[in-house]
Write a protein that holds these residues in place. Sequence first.
Motif, PDB file in Angstrom:
ATOM      1  N   VAL A   1      55.709  12.253  40.273  1.00  0.00           N
ATOM      2  CA  VAL A   1      56.037  10.839  40.459  1.00  0.00           C
ATOM      3  C   VAL A   1      54.735  10.063  40.596  1.00  0.00           C
ATOM      4  N   THR A   2      54.501   9.126  39.722  1.00  0.00           N
ATOM      5  CA  THR A   2      53.286   8.324  39.769  1.00  0.00           C
ATOM      6  C   THR A   2      53.643   6.876  40.074  1.00  0.00           C
ATOM      7  N   GLY A   3      52.947   6.312  41.029  1.00  0.00           N
ATOM      8  CA  GLY A   3      53.139   4.915  41.363  1.00  0.00           C
ATOM      9  C   GLY A   3      51.921   4.074  41.052  1.00  0.00           C
ATOM     10  N   GLU A   4      50.829   4.729  40.660  1.00  0.00           N
ATOM     11  CA  GLU A   4      49.582   4.015  40.377  1.00  0.00           C
ATOM     12  C   GLU A   4      49.346   3.845  38.885  1.00  0.00           C
ATOM     13  N   GLU A   5      49.917   4.730  38.070  1.00  0.00           N
ATOM     14  CA  GLU A   5      49.713   4.681  36.624  1.00  0.00           C
ATOM     15  C   GLU A   5      51.071   4.610  35.938  1.00  0.00           C
ATOM     16  N   SER A   6      51.024   4.265  34.684  1.00  0.00           N
ATOM     17  CA  SER A   6      52.235   4.318  33.878  1.00  0.00           C
ATOM     18  C   SER A   6      52.454   5.755  33.405  1.00  0.00           C
ATOM     19  N   ALA A   7      53.664   6.019  32.958  1.00  0.00           N
ATOM     20  CA  ALA A   7      53.969   7.364  32.462  1.00  0.00           C
ATOM     21  C   ALA A   7      53.119   7.699  31.242  1.00  0.00           C
ATOM     22  N   ALA A   8      52.836   6.690  30.421  1.00  0.00           N
ATOM     23  CA  ALA A   8      52.026   6.935  29.222  1.00  0.00           C
ATOM     24  C   ALA A   8      50.600   7.329  29.586  1.00  0.00           C
ATOM     25  N   GLN A   9      50.049   6.719  30.628  1.00  0.00           N
ATOM     26  CA  GLN A   9      48.689   7.069  31.044  1.00  0.00           C
ATOM     27  C   GLN A   9      48.614   8.507  31.529  1.00  0.00           C
ATOM     28  N   VAL A  10      49.603   8.930  32.306  1.00  0.00           N
ATOM     29  CA  VAL A  10      49.620  10.314  32.780  1.00  0.00           C
ATOM     30  C   VAL A  10      49.805  11.267  31.613  1.00  0.00           C
ATOM     31  N   ARG A  11      50.625  10.895  30.640  1.00  0.00           N
ATOM     32  CA  ARG A  11      50.828  11.740  29.461  1.00  0.00           C
ATOM     33  C   ARG A  11      49.528  11.911  28.684  1.00  0.00           C
ATOM     34  N   LEU A  12      48.761  10.841  28.548  1.00  0.00           N
ATOM     35  CA  LEU A  12      47.480  10.951  27.839  1.00  0.00           C
ATOM     36  C   LEU A  12      46.538  11.911  28.560  1.00  0.00           C
ATOM     37  N   ARG A  13      46.495  11.836  29.898  1.00  0.00           N
ATOM     38  CA  ARG A  13      45.639  12.766  30.635  1.00  0.00           C
ATOM     39  C   ARG A  13      46.142  14.198  30.511  1.00  0.00           C
ATOM     40  N   ALA A  14      47.459  14.371  30.489  1.00  0.00           N
ATOM     41  CA  ALA A  14      48.020  15.712  30.320  1.00  0.00           C
ATOM     42  C   ALA A  14      47.698  16.270  28.941  1.00  0.00           C
ATOM     43  N   ASP A  15      47.720  15.418  27.906  1.00  0.00           N
ATOM     44  CA  ASP A  15      47.330  15.876  26.563  1.00  0.00           C
ATOM     45  C   ASP A  15      45.869  16.311  26.545  1.00  0.00           C
ATOM     46  N   ARG A  16      45.015  15.567  27.239  1.00  0.00           N
ATOM     47  CA  ARG A  16      43.594  15.887  27.243  1.00  0.00           C
ATOM     48  C   ARG A  16      43.293  17.186  28.003  1.00  0.00           C
ATOM     49  N   THR A  17      44.053  17.447  29.049  1.00  0.00           N
ATOM     50  CA  THR A  17      43.786  18.627  29.880  1.00  0.00           C
ATOM     51  C   THR A  17      44.711  19.793  29.576  1.00  0.00           C
ATOM     52  N   GLY A  18      45.586  19.640  28.587  1.00  0.00           N
ATOM     53  CA  GLY A  18      46.497  20.729  28.236  1.00  0.00           C
ATOM     54  C   GLY A  18      47.586  20.948  29.260  1.00  0.00           C
ATOM     55  N   GLY A  19      48.128  19.860  29.811  1.00  0.00           N
ATOM     56  CA  GLY A  19      49.129  19.988  30.858  1.00  0.00           C
ATOM     57  C   GLY A  19      50.532  19.618  30.434  1.00  0.00           C
ATOM     58  N   VAL A  20      50.824  19.591  29.148  1.00  0.00           N
ATOM     59  CA  VAL A  20      52.168  19.229  28.674  1.00  0.00           C
ATOM     60  C   VAL A  20      53.040  20.471  28.657  1.00  0.00           C
ATOM     61  N   HIS A  21      54.202  20.383  29.341  1.00  0.00           N
ATOM     62  CA  HIS A  21      55.132  21.519  29.386  1.00  0.00           C
ATOM     63  C   HIS A  21      56.538  20.989  29.585  1.00  0.00           C
ATOM     64  N   ASP A  22      57.533  21.736  29.054  1.00  0.00           N
ATOM     65  CA  ASP A  22      58.924  21.286  29.138  1.00  0.00           C
ATOM     66  C   ASP A  22      59.445  21.265  30.564  1.00  0.00           C
TER      67      ASP A  22
END
Length: 468
Positions: A125-146
């Motif tokens: 749950v993020t209250g400081e960033e948008s969901a898209a911003q967290v997704r971009l960081r997850a793509d960069r760090t390899g953190g995308v998972h179902d």
Amino acid sequence: MSTKATRPAKARPSYRCSECGWETGKWVGRCGECQAWGSVAEAGAPTLRAAAGPVSTPAVPIAQVPITESVARPSGVPELDRVLGGGLVPGAAILLAGEPGVGKSTLLLEVAAQTARARHRTLYVTGEESAAQVRLRADRTGGVHDELFLAAETDLGAVLTHIEDVRPTLLVVDSIQTIGASGVDGVPGGVTQVKEVAAALIRVAKTRNITTMIVGHVTKDGSIAGPRVLEHLVDVVLHFEGERNSRFRMVRAMKNRYGPVDEVGCFDLSSEGISAVTDPTGLFVEHHTQDVAGTCVAVTMEGRRPLLAEVQALLTSSPLERPRRTVSGVESSRVDMVLAVLQRHARLRIAGSDTFVATVGGAKLHDPAADLAIAVAVASSHLGVPAPRGAVAIGEIGLAGELRRVRDLPQRIAEAARLGFQVAVVPRGRALASERGIPSRRMVDGLRVVEVDDVFGALLTLELTPPL
């Protein structure tokens, strides 16, 4: 004889600080706890009285309480497991605090991704960033998972609904200062709001056995922002710290109900994410191609982990009436004390010199065992004579010039021997009175350990004493 009807006693008003929650019986302009001006306002007196009610589970003998539900599982980040005492405990509430930009969100996103890879459902749950911003960081760090679910919410009711729908094993809230509860006075991040949000999240964590990791902000003096009760409500309080101009980060446990509070986890923060540093010594020791005067290696303890750090000193004759003393990475008061001891008990005339003392790689040394390394570096720079290559100095210096024993000396010596150092100068242990003043020598895994009584004996052993 006339009697007067007694009036009920009027409730005495109370006043509460909106910054830290401090209460007083009268209004004051400045809070007596956090010293904030204009933050004290009148608070409504409580009118509810506690009464007996139904229990959730009956009380049982302590020997019959099952412990299988409280067994820690690995988080996927070994250095964090080291600090937590084994891993994430179901139902535990963990507060991670740190300065802006230190990498709190990156670390918790890595923990969430590793938990999802282990087939444990995770809600971020993020209250400081948008969901898209967290997704971009997850793509960069390899953190995308179902199994990693993401929600951008700032309302407590919506967060609780997400928990009800997703039913996660791990819940990450980034950050608690951005979540607000409707129907509660104050703005998100205020004392009343933080207390209510924290209590609600911890209540859900305990009843559903959800490991909850909460991000907390810090004030300008480094303490956790919000009411002090927040630190009492959670089970673990972690501080994430590091210099902005360095990639090195440390996690320290300030409170831990499930493990030790003297452990430290080391991390490397980069654009690809955050990774564990299992052997951080190489970051704080410079590898010189030739002998250099004014350097010495200290062996300090970060928690229960021995850490080698190089101390460098530079002394030059000063044209000023008051010579300059500049330090970086070490405490200025301890450097002043070491310089005074060297002047008085080691025959080094350094009172008229500008003195600069610093550590390599941005290391911060608070261990008194670094005193002897500082003294050796200062003496080496003053005489222009390099200390022997492959030497480490361990010991606390007293005002009389004596060397005091330090804790965990065998672990420090073993770490120096593992890294290939040849000589270690340490305080003398339990020796006979007839042996006082005579350096004793022994070998530990190829490392020659020299025990001395005082700082002058240590400099004499390293051939760093001034000529008579």
